[in-house]
Design an enzyme around this catalytic site. Structure first.
Site, PDB file in Angstrom:
ATOM      1  N   THR A  28      44.103  44.731  51.190  1.00  0.00           N
ATOM      2  CA  THR A  28      45.077  45.744  50.763  1.00  0.00           C
ATOM      3  C   THR A  28      45.186  46.854  51.817  1.00  0.00           C
ATOM      4  O   THR A  28      46.282  47.306  52.151  1.00  0.00           O
ATOM      5  CB  THR A  28      44.646  46.332  49.401  1.00  0.00           C
ATOM      6  OG1 THR A  28      44.527  45.254  48.468  1.00  0.00           O
ATOM      7  CG2 THR A  28      45.646  47.347  48.883  1.00  0.00           C
TER       8      THR A  28
ATOM      9  N   CYS B   4      44.120  38.149  41.050  1.00  0.00           N
ATOM     10  CA  CYS B   4      43.373  38.900  42.047  1.00  0.00           C
ATOM     11  C   CYS B   4      43.945  40.289  42.236  1.00  0.00           C
ATOM     12  O   CYS B   4      43.347  41.141  42.862  1.00  0.00           O
ATOM     13  CB  CYS B   4      43.338  38.177  43.387  1.00  0.00           C
ATOM     14  SG  CYS B   4      44.952  37.883  44.070  1.00  0.00           S
TER      15      CYS B   4
HETATM   16  N1  PLP Z   1      47.160  39.630  49.791  1.00  0.00           N
HETATM   17  C1  PLP Z   1      47.035  38.477  49.128  1.00  0.00           C
HETATM   18  C2  PLP Z   1      48.013  37.373  49.363  1.00  0.00           C
HETATM   19  C3  PLP Z   1      46.008  38.298  48.192  1.00  0.00           C
HETATM   20  O1  PLP Z   1      45.894  37.153  47.533  1.00  0.00           O
HETATM   21  C4  PLP Z   1      45.107  39.377  47.981  1.00  0.00           C
HETATM   22  C5  PLP Z   1      44.071  39.193  46.947  1.00  0.00           C
HETATM   23  O2  PLP Z   1      43.560  40.023  46.325  1.00  0.00           O
HETATM   24  C6  PLP Z   1      45.266  40.566  48.733  1.00  0.00           C
HETATM   25  C7  PLP Z   1      46.311  40.654  49.634  1.00  0.00           C
HETATM   26  C8  PLP Z   1      44.369  41.742  48.583  1.00  0.00           C
HETATM   27  O3  PLP Z   1      43.152  41.545  49.253  1.00  0.00           O
HETATM   28  P1  PLP Z   1      41.908  42.497  48.883  1.00  0.00           P
HETATM   29  O4  PLP Z   1      41.454  42.082  47.524  1.00  0.00           O
HETATM   30  O5  PLP Z   1      40.897  42.235  49.940  1.00  0.00           O
HETATM   31  O6  PLP Z   1      42.411  43.892  48.924  1.00  0.00           O
END
Ligand code: PLP
Length: 385
Positions: free
Chosen positions: A73, A327
């Site tokens: 993110t 997620c």
């Molecule tokens: N982008 C995608 C396509 C994801 O599947 C996720 C999953 O959470 C994220 C970004 C965010 O990653 P993070 O959880 O490390 O912030």
């Protein structure tokens, strides 16, 4: 948690690989600050350098183009703001897709509140977005194009390389969220042709709270994310998360070995699951699931059964899956991606995402299929359709 668990939610997060956990624990012990001048501080700095080299190799870029972040993110938000800053004289228009992860979508929504305008390119009925469709949305004042590499709900692989080629003589910079594509579909960060690409450790057997951003291509004079002590070339100040960095490095290194064999194996299991689940009446596999799609994600609609209900019925049997994009949020809501690909109304709230890893076994696939054969007809008895 039950003793035997059949985990089918690797796109949400993955267990930390033992090698990554060991490297992480080791880094907790070797607690030096990489900026300190004495020997064990310098030792920490040497380790960060080695880890940067290893992640850069797996990601396919030069170590000088790689910046460690706290998560996917963060990388997405940083890249988007950095691109808009670099192109501030080009204009205030953003092109993205209707199927991006909320790490991109919510950032763009915030930018709209700040005075930017955005166009959201929609996929066709198979979840595909063509490079031409993206280019058609690009205007003279488009400062940024943001298109993900692999969609987290359907596994669709988007044509980032083609988009990069079409944008070559336009001022718009290109960002890609490669979180679900990293070590799942073949690509190199530099070869994509994007100016920014983002990955996250916890999707590939590393710890939560670590990720990386590739800054290359036409990106220049990057806007720092954090101002402070000048770490990471002055672009992301803050003492490096050495244990997290060790974790992502070891996880990436382990998966990177024999990656082709692992991907081919996952693809075979995906086909086995699709073949089996298609035998259940009134089911649909969302999106394209051919060789171009990611090998680890399968989105299945079960008409007449609310996803929440089926999710918990599977949980009772020790099978863990997600509904929609788990997620990103724990607020149940209808998936924008499914709406975007034109899924029929009866599947919007009746879809589960099954996602695998190199550790998934044929036995787990078969156990899950047998369980579905039993519970889906039973649950349907109690729903009015
Ligand atoms: N982008 C995608 C396509 C994801 O599947 C996720 C999953 O959470 C994220 C970004 C965010 O990653 P993070 O959880 O490390 O912030």
């Amino acid at each position: 948690m039950q003793q035997h668990l059949t985990y089918f939610d690797y796109a949400a997060t993955t267990p930390v690989r033992p090698e990554a956990a060991a490297a992480l624990a080791d880094a907790l012990g070797q607690f030096g600050n990489p900026s300190s001048r004495y020997e064990f501080g310098r030792e920490a700095a040497r380790r960060v350098k080695e880890h940067r080299d290893a992640v850069a190799e797996a990601f396919g870029c030069s170590p000088s183009e790689l910046f460690f972040t706290s998560c996917g993110t963060e990388g997405d938000n940083w890249a988007i703001r950095a691109a808009l800053h670099q192109n501030r004289r080009v204009g205030k228009h953003i092109v993205t897709t209707a199927v991006e992860h909320s790490a991109v979508l919510q950032c763009v929504k915030q930018l709209e509140r700040e005075g930017y305008t955005a166009s959201y390119v929609k996929p066709d009925g198979e979840g595909h977005i063509s490079a031409e469709a993206v280019l058609n949305a690009v205007r003279e004042d488009t400062a940024l194009v943001s298109v993900m590499l692999v969609n987290n709900e359907t596994g669709a692989r988007l044509p980032v390389e083609e988009i990069a080629a079409l944008l070559r003589d336009r001022p718009a910079l290109l960002h890609t969220d490669a979180v679900q594509g990293f070590l799942k579909v073949p690509f190199t960060a530099a070869g994509l042709g994007a100016d920014y690409a983002v990955i996250s450790a916890h999707k590939v057997g590393g710890p939560k709270g670590a990720g990386a951003l590739y800054i290359g291509g036409r990106a220049k004079n990057t806007l720092p994310l954090l101002f402070g002590g000048g770490q990471q070339n002055g672009l992301r100040s803050g003492t490096e998360n050495v244990p997290g960095i060790a974790g992502i490095s070891l996880a990436a290194k382990m998966i990177y070995q024999d990656l082709d064999v692992k991907v081919a194996r996952m693809r075979r299991l995906k086909q086995r699951f699709i073949k089996g689940v298609s035998q259940i009446e009134d089911t649909v596999i969302h999106g394209l699931y051919d060789e171009t799609s990611a090998p680890h994600i399968i989105s299945v609609g079960f008409a007449g059964i609310r996803s929440e209900v089926l999710l918990h019925a599977l949980e009772e049997k020790g099978i863990y899956v997600s509904s929609g994009s788990a997620c990103s949020s724990n607020h149940p809501q209808v998936s924008g991606v499914l709406k975007g690909i034109g899924a029929r109304q009866e599947f919007l709230d009746a879809t589960l995402r099954f996602s695998m890893s190199e550790f998934t076994t044929p036995q787990e696939i078969d156990y899950t299929l047998d369980t579905l054969y039993n519970i889906v007809p039973n649950l349907r008895k109690y729903t009015r359709r």
